[in-house]
Design a protein around this motif. Structure first.
Motif, PDB file in Angstrom:
ATOM      1  N   UNK A  95      25.240 -26.015 -81.029  1.00  0.00           N
ATOM      2  CA  UNK A  95      23.971 -26.753 -81.041  1.00  0.00           C
ATOM      3  C   UNK A  95      22.889 -25.887 -80.406  1.00  0.00           C
ATOM      4  N   UNK A  96      21.815 -25.705 -81.150  1.00  0.00           N
ATOM      5  CA  UNK A  96      20.681 -24.988 -80.581  1.00  0.00           C
ATOM      6  C   UNK A  96      19.429 -25.849 -80.747  1.00  0.00           C
ATOM      7  N   UNK A  97      18.285 -25.323 -80.340  1.00  0.00           N
ATOM      8  CA  UNK A  97      17.061 -26.137 -80.349  1.00  0.00           C
ATOM      9  C   UNK A  97      16.716 -26.607 -81.763  1.00  0.00           C
ATOM     10  N   UNK A  98      16.940 -25.756 -82.759  1.00  0.00           N
ATOM     11  CA  UNK A  98      16.574 -26.131 -84.131  1.00  0.00           C
ATOM     12  C   UNK A  98      17.442 -27.302 -84.619  1.00  0.00           C
ATOM     13  N   UNK A 112      19.071 -29.406 -82.782  1.00  0.00           N
ATOM     14  CA  UNK A 112      18.742 -30.567 -81.941  1.00  0.00           C
ATOM     15  C   UNK A 112      17.486 -31.256 -82.477  1.00  0.00           C
ATOM     16  N   UNK A 113      16.481 -30.440 -82.850  1.00  0.00           N
ATOM     17  CA  UNK A 113      15.228 -30.987 -83.383  1.00  0.00           C
ATOM     18  C   UNK A 113      15.518 -31.833 -84.628  1.00  0.00           C
ATOM     19  N   UNK A 151      17.860 -35.086 -83.662  1.00  0.00           N
ATOM     20  CA  UNK A 151      17.151 -36.152 -82.950  1.00  0.00           C
ATOM     21  C   UNK A 151      15.960 -36.640 -83.770  1.00  0.00           C
ATOM     22  N   UNK A 163      29.159 -31.078 -87.454  1.00  0.00           N
ATOM     23  CA  UNK A 163      29.291 -29.683 -87.024  1.00  0.00           C
ATOM     24  C   UNK A 163      29.673 -29.625 -85.538  1.00  0.00           C
ATOM     25  N   UNK A 212      33.512 -28.751 -81.106  1.00  0.00           N
ATOM     26  CA  UNK A 212      34.018 -29.142 -79.793  1.00  0.00           C
ATOM     27  C   UNK A 212      35.455 -29.655 -79.847  1.00  0.00           C
ATOM     28  N   UNK A 213      35.768 -30.464 -80.838  1.00  0.00           N
ATOM     29  CA  UNK A 213      37.105 -31.036 -80.877  1.00  0.00           C
ATOM     30  C   UNK A 213      38.006 -30.310 -81.863  1.00  0.00           C
ATOM     31  N   UNK A 233      37.643 -27.060 -82.517  1.00  0.00           N
ATOM     32  CA  UNK A 233      37.729 -25.667 -82.075  1.00  0.00           C
ATOM     33  C   UNK A 233      37.357 -24.679 -83.165  1.00  0.00           C
ATOM     34  N   UNK A 286      31.234 -21.579 -84.700  1.00  0.00           N
ATOM     35  CA  UNK A 286      30.020 -22.243 -85.175  1.00  0.00           C
ATOM     36  C   UNK A 286      29.754 -21.925 -86.646  1.00  0.00           C
TER      37      UNK A 286
END
Ligand code: SF4
Ligand code: SF4
Ligand code: FES
Lengths: 243, 109
Positions: free
Chosen positions: B1-4, B6-7, B10, B70, B75-76, B78, B81
């Motif tokens: 997860x990066x800012x893009x 996340x944008x 959300x 993604x 995270x679960x 493994x 990315x």
């Protein structure tokens, strides 16, 4: 020290990551800390026991271990407060490689401080006049709240997201970054925001507050990370950073 | 997860909140008025407004769900990315295809 009143069975992790718990019987005394117990075992039962401590007064952050399943600063954790069913189990901090016995390898933890631009970058030189900083401005208050971190790694060991995603910078490094982006004297703001907005950055935090729950300094990394997410989004929308 | 990501995740969630309210209101209206399938179709078929509304909803839901998928895969599951992103993109494309097909079925005349 008062007289030994009774004894306690304590299980200590021995060996590397493939090690196992070994049980020792130690005298239980008044006002004894978990670090006292570990030290007693090393001095009286097995001098090869490895563990890490320095200040013994809750300042250096080197003594954190997993005590009955929870990360704690052992020098300020009273045995009587954490004993469960008369048992004490002490292991190295989680989410880090084990060096030996109770000593975890904190290198990944500190490498992430560097990755999160955890270093103050001065915007002035020693020849400039000293900049007056008002202690009650909102940004300075936010910086001051976050700055009391002693780098103990308890939050990092308690964070599920660190366990799931080894690239996640983690609560302490991000809390440090939050302290610095609120420091008006720092000159590295934009590239720090870019660093904490990349893959593995603040947006991975699930806000479930284990870090805050376990921080011996009662800091609130979750709130710091929420602040970083906000600043990061502002910078992203304005095109100051791209991720 | 990066800012893009996340944008977009959300942002899509924020846009969907009022749309979900409208969607629920439509369901309550249709059930309380005891509308039949034929009556519903007579209102939606040929309607540009419903086509745009549910078309946008499908796109937003697909973006939102695929970014979440993604994360779960990273995270679960493994997954790295890159591979998680590839699987999630296929999932998102499937959601778009199935969703738009469903929208087409009720709005195309
Ligand atoms: S709130 Fe964020 S940083 Fe803290 S333990 Fe949870 S995921 Fe980790
Ligand atoms: S934030 Fe708290 S728990 Fe985490 S390293 Fe700093 S002092 Fe330790
Ligand atoms: S030994 Fe320094 S904090 Fe515990």
């Amino acid at each position: 020290m008062s007289e030994a009143v009774s004894t306690l069975k304590v299980s200590l992790w021995r060996g590397g990551s493939d090690g196992r718990f070994k049980t020792y019987t130690v005298p239980l005394k008044a006002n004894q800390t978990v670090l006292d117990i570990v030290t007693w075992v090393q001095r009286h039962l097995d001098p090869t026991l490895s563990y890490r401590f320095a200040c013994r007064v809750g300042m250096c952050g080197s003594c954190a271990m997993t005590v009955n399943g929870r990360p704690r600063w052992t020098c300020r954790t009273h045995v009587t407060k954490v004993i469960q069913n008369g048992m004490l189990e002490v292991a190295p901090l989680a989410n880090m490689p084990v060096i030996k016995d109770l000593a975890a390898d904190m290198r990944p933890f500190f490498e992430k401080w560097v990755a999160a631009h955890g270093t103050f970058a001065a915007s002035k030189t020693r020849t400039d006049a000293i900049e007056p900083i008002k202690p009650d401005e909102p940004a300075r208050r936010a910086a001051d709240e976050a700055i009391e971190c002693i780098n103990c790694g308890a939050c990092y060991a308690a964070c599920d997201t660190v366990r799931w995603n080894p690239d996640y910078l983690g609560p302490a490094a991000l809390n440090r970054a939050w302290s610095l982006v609120n420091d008006v004297r720092d000159s590295d703001r934009t590239s720090r925001l870019a660093a904490i907005s990349a893959e593995g950055g603040c947006h991975n935090c699930h806000s479930h507050q284990s870090c805050q729950e376990h921080c011996p300094q009662s800091l609130n990394p979750t709130r710091s990370i929420a602040g970083l997410k906000r600043l990061s989004m502002q910078a992203f929308v304005r095109g100051e950073i791209n991720a | 997860m990066n800012a893009r990501l996340y944008f977009w995740q959300r942002g899509s969630a924020a846009l969907m909140v009022p749309m979900i309210v409208v969607h629920l209101a439509v369901i309550f209206y249709a059930t309380s008025q005891r509308l039949t399938a034929a009556e519903i179709l007579s209102r939606t078929q040929g309607s540009l407004a419903w086509g745009l509304f549910y078309g946008a909803f499908v796109l937003l839901a697909s973006i939102h769900a695929s970014i979440g998928t993604r994360n779960i895969l990273c995270e679960w599951g493994r997954l790295k990315s890159g591979s998680a992103g590839a699987v999630a993109s296929v999932f998102g494309a499937a959601l778009i295809a199935l969703g738009l097909r469903a929208v087409a079925a009720v709005v195309l005349p």
